[in-house]
Scaffold this motif. Structure first.
Motif, PDB file in Angstrom:
ATOM      1  N   GLU A 170       0.825  -1.207   0.000  1.00 43.53           N
ATOM      2  CA  GLU A 170       0.000   0.000   0.000  1.00 43.53           C
ATOM      3  C   GLU A 170       0.861   1.260   0.000  1.00 43.53           C
ATOM      4  OE1 GLU A 170      -2.516  -0.358   3.366  1.00 43.53           O
ATOM      5  OE2 GLU A 170      -3.829  -1.886   2.468  1.00 43.53           O
ATOM      6  N   LYS A 174       0.992   4.076  -2.973  1.00 47.59           N
ATOM      7  CA  LYS A 174       0.704   5.470  -2.658  1.00 47.59           C
ATOM      8  C   LYS A 174       1.828   6.383  -3.141  1.00 47.59           C
ATOM      9  CE  LYS A 174      -0.832   8.359   1.182  1.00 47.59           C
ATOM     10  NZ  LYS A 174      -1.135   8.392   2.645  1.00 47.59           N
ATOM     11  N   GLU A 175       3.077   5.959  -2.951  1.00 48.62           N
ATOM     12  CA  GLU A 175       4.214   6.756  -3.417  1.00 48.62           C
ATOM     13  C   GLU A 175       4.213   6.873  -4.941  1.00 48.62           C
ATOM     14  OE1 GLU A 175       7.645   4.887  -1.835  1.00 48.62           O
ATOM     15  OE2 GLU A 175       7.376   5.701   0.195  1.00 48.62           O
TER      16      GLU A 175
END
Length: 222
Positions: A170, A174-175
């Motif tokens: 996750e 997200k990055e």
């Protein structure tokens, strides 16, 4: 002339007051006196035998027939914490009073410490038919318990590892999404600057803008 009272009746009328059954209370008092007389006689006999006298009414508890058992259900001492409750039986005895009620012994305790001490006491265990002795575990029971704890530990470790991998995936996703968003915003700003420059300078300054390095904005080259 009689005046009307606050309850809509005559001032001299007292029928609204609670009526007491004198015969019933006299019978209760007589029974209590007989029990006290019997207790005093029993204490005299106990003193003659060198035993300590009883302070209260004798309660015939069942003889314990089994060893102490582990509680199956949780006590839930904090289930009513920070809650507002209506007291259903404020003046009587039994359930409905504020505190912790023991159904087996018909007693109410005002705090959790007193209630916990009671359910672990000898008197409460006697009421349940249990002794204060704990059953001694056999070798097979100990081995089964160890196997169960090992299985629980293995499941907890697997769940923890799965949660870590999922959390790491996750974070990476997200990055990546954040980098793509910044890249798109930067590209949009360059395109906006190029269009603004073209609009301000006009068609005559297009060649000059290209010479200055602005001609590459909005290029499809990757």
């Amino acid at each position: 002339m009689d005046k009307a009272g606050a309850y809509g009746t005559k001032a001299a009328d007292t029928d609204f007051r609670k009526k007491w059954d004198k015969e019933e209370y006299a019978e209760r008092a007589q029974k209590k006196d007989e029990e006290e007389r019997e207790r005093m006689q029993e204490n005299e006999e106990r003193l003659k035998q060198g035993k300590r006298p009883r302070k209260g009414k004798k309660t015939d508890l069942p003889k314990p027939t089994q060893l102490m058992k582990q509680r199956d259900a949780p006590l839930e001492l904090d289930k009513n914490l920070n809650k507002t409750m209506v007291v259903q039986n404020p003046g009587g005895r039994g359930p409905g009073q504020p505190g912790f009620f023991c159904q087996t012994c018909d007693r109410t305790y005002k705090d959790s410490i007193g209630y916990l001490d009671h359910i672990n006491s000898r008197a409460h265990l006697r009421a349940l038919g249990q002794t204060t002795k704990v059953e001694r575990s056999t070798l097979a029971q100990v081995q089964a318990r160890i196997a169960l704890l090992r299985e629980k530990t293995k499941e907890a470790a697997s769940a923890k590892a799965f949660d870590f991998d999922q959390r790491l995936a996750e974070v990476k996703a997200k990055e990546l999404a954040l980098r793509e968003q910044k890249k798109a915003e930067k590209k949009a700003e360059k395109e906006k600057a190029r269009l603004a420059l073209i609009q301000d300078t006009g068609d005559e300054d297009v060649e000059m803008a290209q010479l200055m390095g602005f001609g590459g904005f909005g290029s499809s080259k990757k």
